[in-house]
Design a protein around this motif. Structure first.
Motif, mmCIF file in Angstrom:
data_model
loop_
_atom_site.group_PDB
_atom_site.id
_atom_site.type_symbol
_atom_site.label_atom_id
_atom_site.label_comp_id
_atom_site.label_asym_id
_atom_site.label_seq_id
_atom_site.Cartn_x
_atom_site.Cartn_y
_atom_site.Cartn_z
ATOM 1 N N SER A 164 17.797 4.388 0.583
ATOM 2 C CA SER A 164 16.759 5.251 1.159
ATOM 3 C C SER A 164 15.595 5.287 0.183
ATOM 4 N N ALA A 165 14.434 5.716 0.661
ATOM 5 C CA ALA A 165 13.221 5.709 -0.160
ATOM 6 C C ALA A 165 13.134 6.990 -0.989
ATOM 7 N N LEU A 166 12.592 6.857 -2.196
ATOM 8 C CA LEU A 166 12.291 8.000 -3.055
ATOM 9 C C LEU A 166 10.791 8.211 -3.052
ATOM 10 N N MET A 167 10.362 9.435 -2.770
ATOM 11 C CA MET A 167 8.949 9.765 -2.771
ATOM 12 C C MET A 167 8.487 10.135 -4.184
ATOM 13 N N VAL A 168 7.223 9.904 -4.465
ATOM 14 C CA VAL A 168 6.713 10.097 -5.815
ATOM 15 C C VAL A 168 6.805 11.547 -6.267
ATOM 16 N N ARG A 170 0.806 -1.234 0.000
ATOM 17 C CA ARG A 170 0.000 0.000 0.000
ATOM 18 C C ARG A 170 0.831 1.273 0.000
ATOM 19 N N ILE A 171 2.127 1.176 0.323
ATOM 20 C CA ILE A 171 2.948 2.383 0.309
ATOM 21 C C ILE A 171 3.078 2.977 -1.086
ATOM 22 N N HIS A 172 2.726 2.187 -2.124
ATOM 23 C CA HIS A 172 2.880 2.659 -3.496
ATOM 24 C C HIS A 172 1.606 3.282 -4.086
ATOM 25 N N TYR A 173 0.463 3.147 -3.407
ATOM 26 C CA TYR A 173 -0.773 3.689 -3.972
ATOM 27 C C TYR A 173 -1.741 4.252 -2.935
ATOM 28 N N ASP A 174 -1.473 4.077 -1.647
ATOM 29 C CA ASP A 174 -2.364 4.541 -0.581
ATOM 30 C C ASP A 174 -1.605 5.577 0.252
ATOM 31 N N LEU A 230 3.655 8.771 -1.139
ATOM 32 C CA LEU A 230 3.805 7.514 -1.861
ATOM 33 C C LEU A 230 5.275 7.232 -2.150
ATOM 34 N N VAL A 231 5.635 5.959 -2.089
ATOM 35 C CA VAL A 231 7.021 5.535 -2.258
ATOM 36 C C VAL A 231 7.200 4.910 -3.638
ATOM 37 N N VAL A 232 8.234 5.329 -4.354
ATOM 38 C CA VAL A 232 8.569 4.723 -5.642
ATOM 39 C C VAL A 232 9.132 3.321 -5.395
ATOM 40 N N HIS A 233 8.682 2.354 -6.167
ATOM 41 C CA HIS A 233 9.138 0.970 -6.014
ATOM 42 C C HIS A 233 10.654 0.880 -6.242
ATOM 43 N N GLY A 234 11.336 0.154 -5.360
ATOM 44 C CA GLY A 234 12.747 -0.124 -5.592
ATOM 45 C C GLY A 234 12.990 -0.848 -6.905
ATOM 46 N N PRO A 235 12.233 -1.915 -7.215
ATOM 47 C CA PRO A 235 12.429 -2.598 -8.500
ATOM 48 C C PRO A 235 12.154 -1.705 -9.715
ATOM 49 N N LEU A 236 11.273 -0.725 -9.583
ATOM 50 C CA LEU A 236 11.036 0.202 -10.688
ATOM 51 C C LEU A 236 12.282 1.049 -10.942
ATOM 52 N N LEU A 237 12.935 1.511 -9.876
ATOM 53 C CA LEU A 237 14.191 2.243 -10.049
ATOM 54 C C LEU A 237 15.257 1.332 -10.662
ATOM 55 N N ALA A 238 15.334 0.090 -10.185
ATOM 56 C CA ALA A 238 16.289 -0.856 -10.756
ATOM 57 C C ALA A 238 15.996 -1.095 -12.234
ATOM 58 N N GLN A 239 14.722 -1.188 -12.590
ATOM 59 C CA GLN A 239 14.351 -1.375 -13.994
ATOM 60 C C GLN A 239 14.807 -0.196 -14.843
ATOM 61 N N LYS A 240 14.650 1.021 -14.320
ATOM 62 C CA LYS A 240 15.102 2.214 -15.049
ATOM 63 C C LYS A 240 16.619 2.168 -15.276
#
Length: 271
Positions: free
Chosen positions: A233-237, A186-190, A203-213
């Motif tokens: 560390s976490a990246l906020m949307v 839920r941290i990614h959409y709630d 909202l937190v950007v997915h770690g795997p999404l950053l890795a995919q980029k």
């Protein structure tokens, strides 16, 4: 504490070309997929869903832990801390594939933020009798933070990247990526849950999404054989970030200079 590896859990899936096309569109790529088309690296994340009914989900939207793969630690906050991947042969769209997952190790310790538990999973992706992807996945579980507890101090990102490029995210992209990977966290959409329960600033950007980029950027120079990444560390949307690289080293820098992720990429064929 080092565990004996668990028996592999096996999931099979047909690597739907339409789903790969949906991920490409979500990432802003101009790519089409048909039966037999090689998939870009890390696209296997959108397959082999672990679809469970609502009554067996945890409060965070992930499947509740405590099964043969991930023990119950009594720690409710989950993060994908990092991973290591070997791309041994291309996965091809439209064909059946098999994912074999086992737990390699668990450990517990107490950090500055309280008790922590670490789990390393090992995954193999097979297709047409060939081992195509070998992956180690590191997960960390944490206790809820006290309301008045100071947050951890993130490390500073390196300066002097040979190349860098800015990336931005929005809630729609995060929602689509969550849907394609069947990630219920839920941290990614709630946003209310992310702030009020897990203590993030949105909202937190997915770690795997950053890795995919990072992987897609690295692939512009040629095929990738191995890739290691670790979230720091976490990246906020609402934050812009910089993808950075200097030779085989890659990293993600936040707008305040903090280090979001580190990575190492190697081209060529693995042995």
């Amino acid at each position: 504490m080092q565990d004996h590896p668990t028996e592999p859990q096996i999931r099979t899936d047909v690597l739907d070309p339409a789903r790969a096309g949906a991920l490409a569109a979500t990432l802003g790529l101009e790519a089409t997929f048909a039966e037999g088309t090689p998939l870009p690296p890390f696209f296997h994340q959108i397959y082999f869903w672990d679809a469970r009914p609502p009554e067996v989900l945890g409060r965070d939207g992930h499947p509740a832990v405590g099964d043969a793969l991930i023990p119950a630690f009594g720690l409710p906050r989950r993060m994908w801390a990092g991973g290591a991947l070997e791309f041994l042969a291309p996965l091809r769209a439209g064909r059946p594939a098999e994912k074999r997952s086992s737990r390699v190790s668990t450990s517990r310790k107490t950090g500055r933020s309280g008790p922590l538990a670490f789990v390393t999973l090992h995954h193999e992706i097979w297709q047409d009798g060939t081992l195509c992807v070998r992956e180690a996945q590191d997960l960390v579980y944490r206790a809820d933070a006290a309301p008045d507890a100071p947050g951890p101090v993130p490390p500073r990102a390196p300066e002097g990247a040979a190349e860098s490029t800015e990336v931005r995210f929005d809630p729609t992209l995060l929602f689509r990526y969550s849907a394609l990977t069947f990630n219920g966290h839920r941290i990614h959409y709630d946003p209310a849950y992310a702030r009020e329960v897990e203590g993030y600033d949105g909202l937190v950007v997915h770690g795997p999404l950053l890795a995919q980029k990072l992987l897609l950027w690295a692939e512009e120079e040629g095929p990738v054989a191995t890739f290691r990444f670790r979230g720091t560390s976490a990246l906020m949307v609402h934050e812009a970030a910089e993808l950075c690289r200097d030779g085989a080293r890659m990293w993600v820098r936040g707008p305040d200079g903090r280090q979001i992720m580190t990575a190492e990429v190697n081209a060529g064929q693995t042995v």
